[in-house]
Design a protein around this motif. Structure first.
Motif, PDB file in Angstrom:
ATOM      1  N   ASN A   1       0.821  -1.201   0.000  1.00  0.00           N
ATOM      2  CA  ASN A   1       0.000   0.000   0.000  1.00  0.00           C
ATOM      3  C   ASN A   1       0.864   1.265   0.000  1.00  0.00           C
ATOM      4  N   SER A   2       2.034   1.192   0.705  1.00  0.00           N
ATOM      5  CA  SER A   2       2.856   2.386   0.847  1.00  0.00           C
ATOM      6  C   SER A   2       3.782   2.607  -0.344  1.00  0.00           C
TER       7      SER A   2
ATOM      8  N   GLY B   1       5.195   3.488  -3.881  1.00  0.00           N
ATOM      9  CA  GLY B   1       4.746   4.475  -4.870  1.00  0.00           C
ATOM     10  C   GLY B   1       4.566   5.849  -4.253  1.00  0.00           C
ATOM     11  N   ASP B   2       4.407   5.894  -2.946  1.00  0.00           N
ATOM     12  CA  ASP B   2       4.281   7.194  -2.275  1.00  0.00           C
ATOM     13  C   ASP B   2       5.466   7.329  -1.330  1.00  0.00           C
ATOM     14  N   GLU B   3       6.446   8.190  -1.692  1.00  0.00           N
ATOM     15  CA  GLU B   3       7.690   8.322  -0.947  1.00  0.00           C
ATOM     16  C   GLU B   3       7.458   8.516   0.541  1.00  0.00           C
TER      17      GLU B   3
ATOM     18  N   MET C   1       4.773   7.986   2.452  1.00  0.00           N
ATOM     19  CA  MET C   1       4.155   6.841   3.127  1.00  0.00           C
ATOM     20  C   MET C   1       5.174   5.737   3.340  1.00  0.00           C
ATOM     21  N   TYR C   2       6.011   5.506   2.312  1.00  0.00           N
ATOM     22  CA  TYR C   2       7.013   4.439   2.391  1.00  0.00           C
ATOM     23  C   TYR C   2       8.014   4.725   3.509  1.00  0.00           C
TER      24      TYR C   2
END
Lengths: 138, 580, 248
Positions: A55-56, A58-60, A62-63
């Motif tokens: 889920n995280s 692709g989104d810097e 969030m990752y």
């Protein structure tokens, strides 16, 4: 108050022993069974971790948050526990595989190790693949 | 008193009882069938049979050869019409078992495999490894479950036959779970209670083998037949008496004495060869092999152990693979009970009481002289086994004569009138007797175990492999004395729930009756034949004794022996020749 | 070598006692004596009222199963000297009602055994006159292990699922069902599947595996049940994926 049952001539009075709630502490093999069952919680937990990871991606931001969260001490401890149980889960189930599958080759039943071994081999190969993939990126 | 009614009742749920029950179900599905057994059927002693079941099936074999082997094995005391019927029906009975699921060992092409056995000139013994009896019993029991109209009285202990002096019409039994004493009425009754090895101290027989059915029939006035013929199996484990199957020798095992010498060659059983030779050496008949053991003992060539003298059975040369494939139970038993591995070590063995050739006198259909009373299996004496049974004939016998007795009893029940009301009064008398003599008895000085032990010692000493007048007469008075002392027995258990002391006491009374009949027959037969060897009359005497012993209980309770000529058809008496 | 050993034997006399209690007996400890010999010694020499089942004393009739120090055992195959210096605790088999002393009530098993149809089922019987069904040694080997069950019920005493839910068909009966399913002469698998795929059948088993550990005849009921589950699932998938008639 429980009234004691009285004996009536010619009517057998059977005694039924209650089964203790803690029956699984009576024998190591029972306990091992309960632990094996409980280990599925670790499996579920690991799946959740993986889903959160996906889920995280692709989104810097969030990752980075996910990685941070992973490094929190309580989570490290929890995951260490989970890893132990996962290993326990894997090993016990792989070892049980020969019991569930009677594989026959030319009329002869394969020995237990021959049914269990491919599971362990596949596990080792996949793990090696993952390690290679991770290290390649470093 | 509660009363149950059926058309046909089996006493005993072993191989013969179950085979009979299924046969009756197949005669007419309307017949009400019941099986009463003092143990759950799968506990019956059929379960312990190991080696196999004989039946002609292979092209190199013939019906006549099986007949001849059986008759010569029985030292010409077998009724030849019965043997002929037996051998003729054997293959189809074994095939039927195959169809019901018995896991017979197979040849590579899927056909049933056969092995050699003692006293048999051809390979004709069907086997399921060395647990043939176990598989046969469980196959029969599980198949019988298909017939839901077979009523089972599991753990009911029969104490008396109900009869009016001419016709048997039911039984009285104790339901062990509740202690209720009840009548089970039936138009015909089949005794399938097996043997009586427990009369002796050292036996392969299970704890339940107390001659129940023989004593029940004897007390009701039916004659017992050939009770002096008791088979010693040559290879039992010392102390436990656990049987090491003849199949161990059929697969190639040797019997050796303390010098490692295959001593059977000294006893007119042929010359030793590396491979087993049929009807020779270790594959001779059981009576000859057990007698050879005694002779070796007298020559001081046996091995002493805390549990008596032994010789050795050597199967090491067969190799672990063959042992595991063909006689795995032998290895299991040796490892478990003797702590030796027969693939590497010698097995200590000695002769052990194994089988009763005699039993309730029946005709070829299993009918006794009492109307409505039938018998089959080891409890019966048809007689196909004569003076010595060949190994692997008994499992087949329970099938062939179980089915025959079942069909005959079914036919009788279809035509017979219902049991008469007088039976109920008799049943109530029996209930009172059980209460007075056992259940409510106080005082007394004699213990069950004590009397039983004394009886067993007397029997082993006097009715063993070799017998003589003096010891037999002594035994007759000793058993009579034990009968007397039995009245003074101590009963400590007065419970109605599963009273095993009560059953042990009644079983002891059965065994005393059977022992008395054995001694009387052995005294009367002043010749040597098969398993009955008299040192004072060492020869076979066809002139006088080509006849069965019939023993009935006289008015004062003592046994009375008479003779009944053997039926000879095509095989006139001749010398028994082995090893040629 | 100790001369004697103490047996703590569970006693229950339903006519005078409300519940079981232990009674101690000191018996000779001989090297070739099994627990059953000691019990018989008690019955013959000390207390004739002690009640237990036994018959063959060679591990094949299945009568003398009891709990020995908490483990289900055939007492005719359990040596006293393995428990030195003692004491040895003898109880009736777990998970069954006690009738008296060491005797359990086992009719539940008998009903369940009959329920799984443990006999050869054929669409058409071959007449006996046509000879035997051909069965290769390999086909025999397929089910032989499961045919070795002596119905001693040690597996039921070891099975917590049966202890908690008496409706569970249980290890021995399921193994015997599988014994017939695997027999090349049998055509009754579909009939048995209906009974066995109920909740209290194979799916009741959680694969504790203790039944196979205690089995004195190495029948491996746990294995039989898991193999059966696998088979049932495969059949179910086939019935979903293949059109009617495409199934065998």
């Amino acid at each position: 108050m429980k009234q004691p049952v009285t004996y009536t001539l010619y009517h057998p009075k059977w005694y039924r022993r209650p089964m203790s709630t803690y029956w699984w502490t009576k024998r190591w093999r029972y306990l091992r069974f309960i632990l094996r069952e409980l280990s599925s919680i670790s499996v579920a937990w690991t799946v959740i971790l993986l889903l959160l990871l996906i889920n995280s991606m692709g989104d810097e931001a969030m990752y980075a948050g996910y990685l941070d969260w992973l490094q929190s001490p309580w989570l490290v401890v929890l995951n260490a526990f989970a890893l132990v149980f996962l290993l326990f889960h894997t090993v016990t189930w792989f070892n049980l595989a020969p019991r569930a599958m009677a594989v026959r080759l030319r009329g002869k039943r394969l020995p237990d190790w021959a049914v269990a071994a491919p599971n362990f081999i596949a596990w080792a190969v996949l793990s090696a693949g993952v390690v290679w993939f991770v290290l390649k990126g470093v | 008193m509660e009363v149950h009614s059926h058309d046909v009742l089996m006493i005993g749920g072993g191989g013969a009882g179950l085979r009979a029950a299924i046969a009756i179900a197949e005669v007419d599905p309307r017949l009400k069938i019941a099986v009463a057994s003092k143990v759950y059927p799968m506990r019956s002693h059929t379960v312990s049979a190991e080696g196999g079941a004989a039946g002609v099936i292979k092209p190199d074999d013939s019906i006549d050869e099986h007949i001849y082997d059986t008759i010569s094995g029985g030292d010409w005391l077998s009724d030849q019409d019965a043997v002929e019927a037996f051998v003729n029906e054997a293959p189809q009975e074994l095939l039927r078992l195959e169809h019901w699921g018995c896991p017979w060992n197979r040849e590579a092409d899927g056909a049933v495999a056969v092995r050699a056995f003692g006293g048999m000139k051809k390979k004709r013994t069907w086997f399921a490894a060395d647990k043939t009896g176990f598989h046969l019993l469980h196959t029969l029991f599980q198949t019988s479950l298909k017939y839901t109209h077979i009523t089972r009285y599991d753990e009911w202990f029969v104490t008396r036959l109900l009869h009016d002096g001419e016709r048997v019409q039911g039984v009285v039994a104790i339901h062990l779970m509740t202690g209720r004493i009840q009548a089970i009425l039936a138009k015909s009754v089949i005794i399938c209670t097996g043997g009586c090895g427990r009369v002796f101290p050292f036996t392969t027989n299970a704890n339940i083998k107390n001659g129940d059915g023989m004593a029940l029939a004897y007390r009701a006035g039916a004659p017992l037949k050939d009770m002096e013929f008791i088979q010693y199996h040559p290879t039992g484990l010392p102390f436990t008496g656990i049987l090491i199957t003849e199949a161990a020798r059929a697969e190639g095992g040797y019997l050796i004495n303390k010098d490692g010498y295959r001593y059977l060659q000294d006893y007119n059983l042929g010359a030793p060869q590396d491979k087993p030779v049929l009807r020779s050496m270790e594959l001779g008949p059981r009576d000859r092999l057990s007698q050879a053991f005694v002779k070796e003992f007298e020559k001081g060539r046996t091995i002493d152990t805390p549990y008596g003298a032994v010789v050795h059975l050597d199967i090491r040369h067969l190799g672990e693979k063959l042992i595991n494939a063909r006689i795995p139970f032998v290895r299991e038993l040796c490892l478990k009970y003797e702590n030796i591995d027969p693939a590497k070590e010698l097995i200590p063995v000695r002769p052990v009481v194994h089988y009763m050739m005699g039993g309730v006198h029946t005709d070829i259909e299993g009918a006794t002289p009492l109307l409505g009373l039938y018998a089959a299996g080891e409890a019966a004496c048809v007689s196909i086994n004569g003076a010595n049974r060949l190994g692997s004939n008994s499992l087949t016998e329970i099938l062939v004569f179980g089915a025959r007795a079942g069909r005959a009893a079914a036919q009788f029940a279809l035509e017979a009138a219902p049991p008469d009301s007088g039976m109920l009064a008799q049943a109530e008398d029996e209930e009172r007797r059980l209460q007075e003599v056992f259940l409510h008895k106080t005082g007394g000085r004699e213990s069950i175990a004590g009397l039983r032990g004394e009886m067993q010692t007397v029997m082993e000493k006097s009715v063993g492999i070799y017998r003589e007048e003096k010891l037999l007469s002594e035994a007759a008075s000793r058993i009579a004395e034990l009968q007397e002392r039995f009245r003074d027995i101590v009963i400590t258990d007065h419970s109605h729930t599963f009273n095993t002391e009560l059953t042990a006491a009644v079983e002891l009374s059965y065994m005393l009756d059977v022992a008395e009949a054995m001694v009387a027959c052995a005294l009367n037969r002043t010749e040597s034949r098969g398993a009955h060897q008299r040192t004072d009359y060492p020869d076979r005497n066809d002139e006088k004794f080509l006849a069965h012993s019939l023993v009935v209980r006289s008015g004062d309770g003592t046994p009375q022996v008479s003779l009944l000529p053997v039926t000879i058809t095509r095989w006139p008496p001749a010398e028994r020749v082995y090893g040629k | 070598m100790a001369e004697t050993i103490v047996l703590e034997v569970a006693r229950y006399r339903p006519e005078i006692e409300a519940e079981p209690a232990f009674e101690n007996f000191e018996v000779p400890c001989r090297p070739d004596w099994v627990v059953l010999d000691a019990l018989n010694y008690i019955k013959d020499a000390i207390d004739g009222t002690l009640s237990f089942r036994w018959s063959c004393r060679m591990g094949v009739c299945g009568s003398c199963g009891m709990m020995v120090n908490g483990e289900p055992k055939l007492t005719c195959a359990t040596f006293l000297t393995d428990y030195l210096p003692g004491p040895i605790r003898i109880e009736p088999l777990s998970n069954f009602p006690i009738v008296r002393d060491l005797i359990i009530e086992m009719s539940d098993f008998m009903t369940k055994l009959q329920g799984v149809k443990p006999w050869i089922i054929r669409n058409e019987d071959l007449p006996v006159s046509q000879g035997e069904y051909r069965q290769s040694p390999e086909q025999l080997e397929t089910y032989k292990q499961f045919s070795m069950c002596i119905n001693c019920l040690l597996c039921y005493a070891a099975c917590p699922v049966y202890g908690l839910d008496q409706h569970f068909v249980g290890p021995a009966a399921l193994a015997l069902a599988q014994r017939y399913n695997l027999d090349s002469r049998d055509e009754g698998e579909a009939q048995r599947l209906e009974i066995l795929s109920e909740h209290e059948g194979i799916w009741g088993c959680t694969f504790v595996g203790e039944c196979s550990v205690v089995c004195p005849k190495h029948v491996d009921p746990a294995g039989a049940i898991q193999q059966y589950k696998l088979k049932a699932v495969t059949e179910w998938f086939k019935s979903i994926l293949l059109p009617r008639g495409g199934r065998d």
